[in-house]
Design an enzyme around this catalytic site. Structure first.
Site, PDB file in Angstrom:
ATOM      1  N   SER A   1     -10.756  59.995   6.283  1.00  0.00           N
ATOM      2  CA  SER A   1     -10.788  58.689   6.945  1.00  0.00           C
ATOM      3  C   SER A   1     -11.707  57.702   6.235  1.00  0.00           C
ATOM      4  O   SER A   1     -11.933  56.591   6.736  1.00  0.00           O
ATOM      5  CB  SER A   1     -11.265  58.874   8.387  1.00  0.00           C
ATOM      6  OG  SER A   1     -12.446  59.656   8.397  1.00  0.00           O
TER       7      SER A   1
ATOM      8  N   THR B   1     -14.180  56.434  10.930  1.00  0.00           N
ATOM      9  CA  THR B   1     -15.047  55.580  10.116  1.00  0.00           C
ATOM     10  C   THR B   1     -16.471  56.101  10.092  1.00  0.00           C
ATOM     11  O   THR B   1     -16.960  56.598  11.104  1.00  0.00           O
ATOM     12  CB  THR B   1     -15.097  54.190  10.799  1.00  0.00           C
ATOM     13  OG1 THR B   1     -13.780  53.723  10.940  1.00  0.00           O
ATOM     14  CG2 THR B   1     -15.953  53.206  10.058  1.00  0.00           C
TER      15      THR B   1
ATOM     16  N   THR C   1     -14.474  52.689   5.581  1.00  0.00           N
ATOM     17  CA  THR C   1     -13.343  53.455   6.114  1.00  0.00           C
ATOM     18  C   THR C   1     -12.085  53.237   5.280  1.00  0.00           C
ATOM     19  O   THR C   1     -11.951  52.213   4.590  1.00  0.00           O
ATOM     20  CB  THR C   1     -13.054  53.013   7.569  1.00  0.00           C
ATOM     21  OG1 THR C   1     -12.109  53.894   8.150  1.00  0.00           O
ATOM     22  CG2 THR C   1     -12.498  51.603   7.632  1.00  0.00           C
TER      23      THR C   1
ATOM     24  N   ARG D   1      -2.889  45.903   6.811  1.00  0.00           N
ATOM     25  CA  ARG D   1      -3.714  45.922   8.036  1.00  0.00           C
ATOM     26  C   ARG D   1      -5.202  46.065   7.672  1.00  0.00           C
ATOM     27  O   ARG D   1      -5.589  46.873   6.836  1.00  0.00           O
ATOM     28  CB  ARG D   1      -3.274  47.098   8.912  1.00  0.00           C
ATOM     29  CG  ARG D   1      -4.036  47.231  10.238  1.00  0.00           C
ATOM     30  CD  ARG D   1      -5.162  48.246  10.156  1.00  0.00           C
ATOM     31  NE  ARG D   1      -5.767  48.542  11.454  1.00  0.00           N
ATOM     32  CZ  ARG D   1      -6.860  49.266  11.612  1.00  0.00           C
ATOM     33  NH1 ARG D   1      -7.477  49.781  10.573  1.00  0.00           N
ATOM     34  NH2 ARG D   1      -7.350  49.486  12.810  1.00  0.00           N
TER      35      ARG D   1
ATOM     36  N   ASP E   1     -11.737  46.840  11.965  1.00  0.00           N
ATOM     37  CA  ASP E   1     -13.032  46.248  12.329  1.00  0.00           C
ATOM     38  C   ASP E   1     -14.116  46.481  11.278  1.00  0.00           C
ATOM     39  O   ASP E   1     -15.096  45.731  11.210  1.00  0.00           O
ATOM     40  CB  ASP E   1     -13.519  46.822  13.671  1.00  0.00           C
ATOM     41  CG  ASP E   1     -13.692  48.341  13.602  1.00  0.00           C
ATOM     42  OD1 ASP E   1     -12.838  49.018  12.979  1.00  0.00           O
ATOM     43  OD2 ASP E   1     -14.666  48.860  14.174  1.00  0.00           O
TER      44      ASP E   1
ATOM     45  N   THR F   1     -16.944  53.005  15.578  1.00  0.00           N
ATOM     46  CA  THR F   1     -15.893  53.835  15.025  1.00  0.00           C
ATOM     47  C   THR F   1     -14.763  53.856  16.049  1.00  0.00           C
ATOM     48  O   THR F   1     -14.978  53.579  17.221  1.00  0.00           O
ATOM     49  CB  THR F   1     -16.414  55.249  14.712  1.00  0.00           C
ATOM     50  OG1 THR F   1     -15.360  56.011  14.103  1.00  0.00           O
ATOM     51  CG2 THR F   1     -16.880  55.974  15.964  1.00  0.00           C
ATOM     52  N   GLY F   2     -13.571  54.188  15.597  1.00  0.00           N
ATOM     53  CA  GLY F   2     -12.450  54.224  16.522  1.00  0.00           C
ATOM     54  C   GLY F   2     -11.469  53.106  16.234  1.00  0.00           C
ATOM     55  O   GLY F   2     -11.435  52.565  15.124  1.00  0.00           O
TER      56      GLY F   2
ATOM     57  N   GLY G   1     -10.002  49.978  15.531  1.00  0.00           N
ATOM     58  CA  GLY G   1     -10.593  48.718  15.097  1.00  0.00           C
ATOM     59  C   GLY G   1     -10.126  47.523  15.898  1.00  0.00           C
ATOM     60  O   GLY G   1     -10.908  46.608  16.175  1.00  0.00           O
TER      61      GLY G   1
HETATM   62  N1  GLY Z   1     -12.532  51.660  12.789  1.00  0.00           N
HETATM   63  C1  GLY Z   1     -11.683  51.849  11.698  1.00  0.00           C
HETATM   64  C2  GLY Z   1     -10.446  51.097  11.755  1.00  0.00           C
HETATM   65  O1  GLY Z   1      -9.921  50.818  12.814  1.00  0.00           O
HETATM   66  O2  GLY Z   1      -9.945  50.763  10.695  1.00  0.00           O
END
Ligand code: GLY
Length: 332
Positions: A92, A193, A211, A221, A224, A244-245, A247
């Site tokens: 990731s 991330t 990330t 794409r 965040d 994290t998670g 975005g």
């Molecule tokens: N937090 C990583 C993403 O959504 O790309």
């Protein structure tokens, strides 16, 4: 909609859940109290580095080396997150990251120092260490963010090497996914991330976030992680936070900035992370379908962490001890 009573009930249950934490989280138990994270920490709190997920453990080690030798927090966070960036087993972040739906590994990263300087790259391809390019954007240009080909060209001019980041394993996973080509955000991988916040011996704070983003995402794409205030934010007067998670969920509420502002207004890092997650829960009705986790440090070195769903872990290094801890979560 969640009312205050429900929130407090969940917070209390979440705190009870702390009792079941692994042995490695024992100091978390000592440090966090039941009243929504009001800290009773008594150990030496600075220097300190906190980062997301299990890959935060080796990342923290690299950061700690810098902090221990009186280095700057900015160098610590850059050196720290370079570790998962170059680890092909971390799917990731950086090299070995899972690609987008068209088979391209595209990277996002940002960095911020104690003076409020920041740099960022988005949709960067073929460069193993986007965090170092982000730092160079911060230090060598009048801008904050470079994206796509422009970011790549800038990296090439500044001595970075063009590399293939798509490992055999990641390519196989992508080919397997392509057979069905289903885009299901609940089942999507690649949200893990690394976000990192550090405070050095001088008391200065910096942060980094990097990330490969959501696996099988639309080509182009951006999440965040490269967005200052969403994936990461620090303010040397207050503290810092990283996300994290999913975005998209974090961008919608400027998550890391929100946490720093909550701390500025007197909330502890733990309270601030919990309020930020509650904001997502309240405003995003599909929150059960995805994960978001936050980490935070305040200027004193007190920490917090919280997520929507269970399973979020973070790594904390201080007092010569590097620990992997289980975060409490809203849904238990
Ligand atoms: N937090 C990583 C993403 O959504 O790309």
């Amino acid at each position: 909609m969640i009312d205050r009573r429900e929130f407090l009930k969940k917070a209390a249950l979440a705190t009870v859940g702390t009792i079941a934490l692994s042995k490695s989280s024992s100091s978390f138990l000592q440090e966090e109290t039941a009243d929504l994270g009001k800290s009773k920490q008594t150990e030496e709190l600075i220097p300190v580095v906190i980062s997301t997920w299990k890959h935060g453990i080796p990342a923290n080690e690299a950061a700690w080396k810098v902090l221990q030798s009186n280095g700057r927090a900015l160098d610590a966070v850059e050196q720290g997150v370079r570790v998962p960036e170059e680890d092909p087993k971390v799917t990731s972040v950086g090299y070995g990251g899972l690609p987008d739906r068209d088979g391209f590994v595209t990277l996002d990263a940002c960095i911020m120092d104690e003076k409020g300087n920041c740099g960022s790259v988005a949709f960067l391809q073929n460069i193993k260490h986007p965090i170092s390019v982000a730092r160079m954007v911060m230090e060598k240009t009048p801008h904050i963010m470079l994206a796509g080909k422009g970011a790549f060209d800038f990296a090439m001019v500044n001595g970075f090497k063009k590399e293939n980041l798509l490992t055999k394993e990641a390519k196989e996973a992508w080919l397997k996914w392509k057979k069905e080509s289903k885009y299901n955000s609940k089942k999507s991988k690649g949200y893990d991330t690394i976000g990192m916040i550090a405070i050095d011996k001088a008391g200065n704070i910096s942060g980094a976030c990097t990330t490969s983003g959501l696996a099988w995402k639309y080509h182009g794409r951006v999440g965040d992680s490269p967005i200052i205030g969403a994936g990461m934010f620090v303010d040397n007067e207050v503290g810092g936070a990283a996300a994290t998670g999913k975005g998209e969920a974090v961008i919608k509420m400027a998550g890391s900035f929100l946490i720093v502002e909550l701390m500025r207004n007197g909330k502890s890092p733990q309270e601030a992370c919990e309020i930020a997650i509650q904001r997502i829960v309240k405003k995003q009705s599909d929150h059960k379908e995805f994960q978001v986790g936050f980490i935070a440090l305040d200027k004193k070195g007190r920490y917090g962490a919280y997520s929507i769903n269970k399973g979020f872990q973070f790594a904390l290094f201080r007092n010569n001890q590097n620990q992997l801890l289980d975060s409490n979560s809203f849904l238990i």
